[in-house]
Design a protein around this motif. Structure first.
Motif, short mmCIF file in Angstrom:
data_model
loop_
_atom_site.label_atom_id
_atom_site.label_comp_id
_atom_site.label_asym_id
_atom_site.label_seq_id
_atom_site.Cartn_x
_atom_site.Cartn_y
_atom_site.Cartn_z
N UNK A 173 37.65 36.65 34.84
CA UNK A 173 39.08 36.53 35.16
C UNK A 173 39.42 35.13 35.66
N UNK A 174 40.63 34.69 35.36
CA UNK A 174 41.15 33.42 35.87
C UNK A 174 41.62 33.64 37.30
N UNK A 175 41.97 32.55 37.99
CA UNK A 175 42.46 32.68 39.35
C UNK A 175 43.74 33.52 39.41
N UNK A 176 44.62 33.32 38.44
CA UNK A 176 45.86 34.09 38.40
C UNK A 176 45.55 35.58 38.24
N UNK A 177 44.63 35.91 37.34
CA UNK A 177 44.28 37.31 37.09
C UNK A 177 43.59 37.93 38.31
N UNK A 178 42.76 37.14 38.99
CA UNK A 178 42.10 37.63 40.19
C UNK A 178 43.14 37.94 41.27
N UNK A 179 44.14 37.05 41.39
CA UNK A 179 45.20 37.27 42.36
C UNK A 179 45.94 38.57 42.10
N UNK A 180 46.20 38.85 40.83
CA UNK A 180 46.89 40.09 40.48
C UNK A 180 46.03 41.31 40.81
N UNK A 181 44.73 41.19 40.54
CA UNK A 181 43.84 42.32 40.80
C UNK A 181 43.75 42.61 42.30
N UNK A 233 45.87 41.43 44.67
CA UNK A 233 47.17 41.36 45.33
C UNK A 233 47.24 40.22 46.36
N UNK A 234 46.76 39.06 45.95
CA UNK A 234 46.84 37.86 46.79
C UNK A 234 47.36 36.71 45.93
N UNK A 235 47.72 35.61 46.56
CA UNK A 235 48.26 34.47 45.82
C UNK A 235 47.16 33.69 45.12
N UNK A 236 47.56 32.91 44.10
CA UNK A 236 46.59 32.08 43.40
C UNK A 236 45.96 31.07 44.35
N UNK A 237 46.74 30.54 45.29
CA UNK A 237 46.20 29.59 46.26
C UNK A 237 45.12 30.21 47.12
N UNK A 238 45.33 31.47 47.50
CA UNK A 238 44.32 32.18 48.30
C UNK A 238 43.04 32.37 47.49
N UNK A 239 43.20 32.69 46.21
CA UNK A 239 42.03 32.86 45.34
C UNK A 239 41.25 31.55 45.25
N UNK A 240 41.97 30.44 45.07
CA UNK A 240 41.30 29.14 44.97
C UNK A 240 40.50 28.85 46.23
N UNK A 241 41.06 29.20 47.38
CA UNK A 241 40.35 28.99 48.64
C UNK A 241 39.07 29.83 48.69
N UNK A 242 39.18 31.09 48.28
CA UNK A 242 37.99 31.96 48.26
C UNK A 242 36.93 31.41 47.31
#
Length: 223
Positions: free
Chosen positions: A171-179, A181-190
């Motif tokens: 999954x991309x960062x956007x897709x992970x965020x949707x899964x 329920x967090x923002x793309x920026x939060x995913x990038x930080x993780x």
């Protein structure tokens, strides 16, 4: 966006010419050099720092896997996209472990190669659908660490483990965020924290780590 600088390493003139034509046909790509073996590829990367190096696996002297490790050791930011006619498990796994950002067979069409260069240049991983994932899963499954043995994943939080599982699902960062329920920026930080904690270079190595440490199972639904 600036042009993507590309270098090519292959010991077969005909293949080299074909790859050159593909790269030069793109208005947003710029060919910065060619190499005929691994040693030349490392020297070329050091001299020109291309965004992407198209690297043949099997070359005389220093092969593509050794050259990839050499480029990484030199501190060059070049991302390596491995190309080969051989769909052998060890080549895929060893290439990615050496620091390559992706792996494609040479019978890949020009459109897929162009898309692959863009993907790798953008900092994402490139695992050829079906083939590469199957090879990685099968090879890593045989090299799996002993289940229950304490490992680096103990450093991760529960949410970071969720993100790593999603990365392993491709999954991309956007897709992970949707899964999650967090923002793309939060995913990038993780993602950044995961790579730092596990000492990994990029998302490709994160996928391998997820399988090696048993976080995900080869062949499971969604993998």
């Amino acid at each position: 966006m600036n042009d993507i600088s590309v270098a090519i390493a292959d010991d077969q003139p005909l293949i080299l010419a074909g790859l050159r034509m593909v790269v030069e046909s793109q208005p947003d790509m710029r060919l910065v050099g060619e190499a005929g073996d691994g040693a030349q590829a490392v020297a070329l990367a050091r001299a020109t720092s291309p965004d992407v190096m198209l690297m043949d696996v099997r070359m005389p002297g220093m092969d593509g896997i050794q050259a990839t490790a050499g480029i990484l050791a030199a501190g060059v930011t070049t991302r390596v996209l491995m190309l080969t006619t051989f769909d052998v498990d060890g080549y895929v796994y060893d290439s990615l472990r050496a620091g390559a950002s992706g792996f494609l067979l040479k019978d890949t069409g020009p459109e897929q190669l162009i898309a692959g260069i863009h993907t790798v240049a953008a900092g994402d991983m490139l695992l050829a659908p079906v083939l590469t994932r199957r090879l990685i899963e099968g090879y890593v499954h045989r090299r799996r660490v002993v289940e229950g043995r304490p490992g680096p994943l103990a450093q991760l939080t529960d949410r970071e483990r969720d993100v790593l599982r999603a990365i392993a699902d491709g999954l991309s960062n956007v897709e992970i965020g949707r899964r999650l329920f967090v923002s793309e920026g939060t995913v990038k930080t993780h993602v950044s924290r995961i790579l730092a904690k596990l000492g990994l270079r990029d998302r490709v190595q994160a996928v391998i780590a997820a399988y090696e440490y048993g976080l995900v199972e080869p062949g499971r639904p969604g993998a």
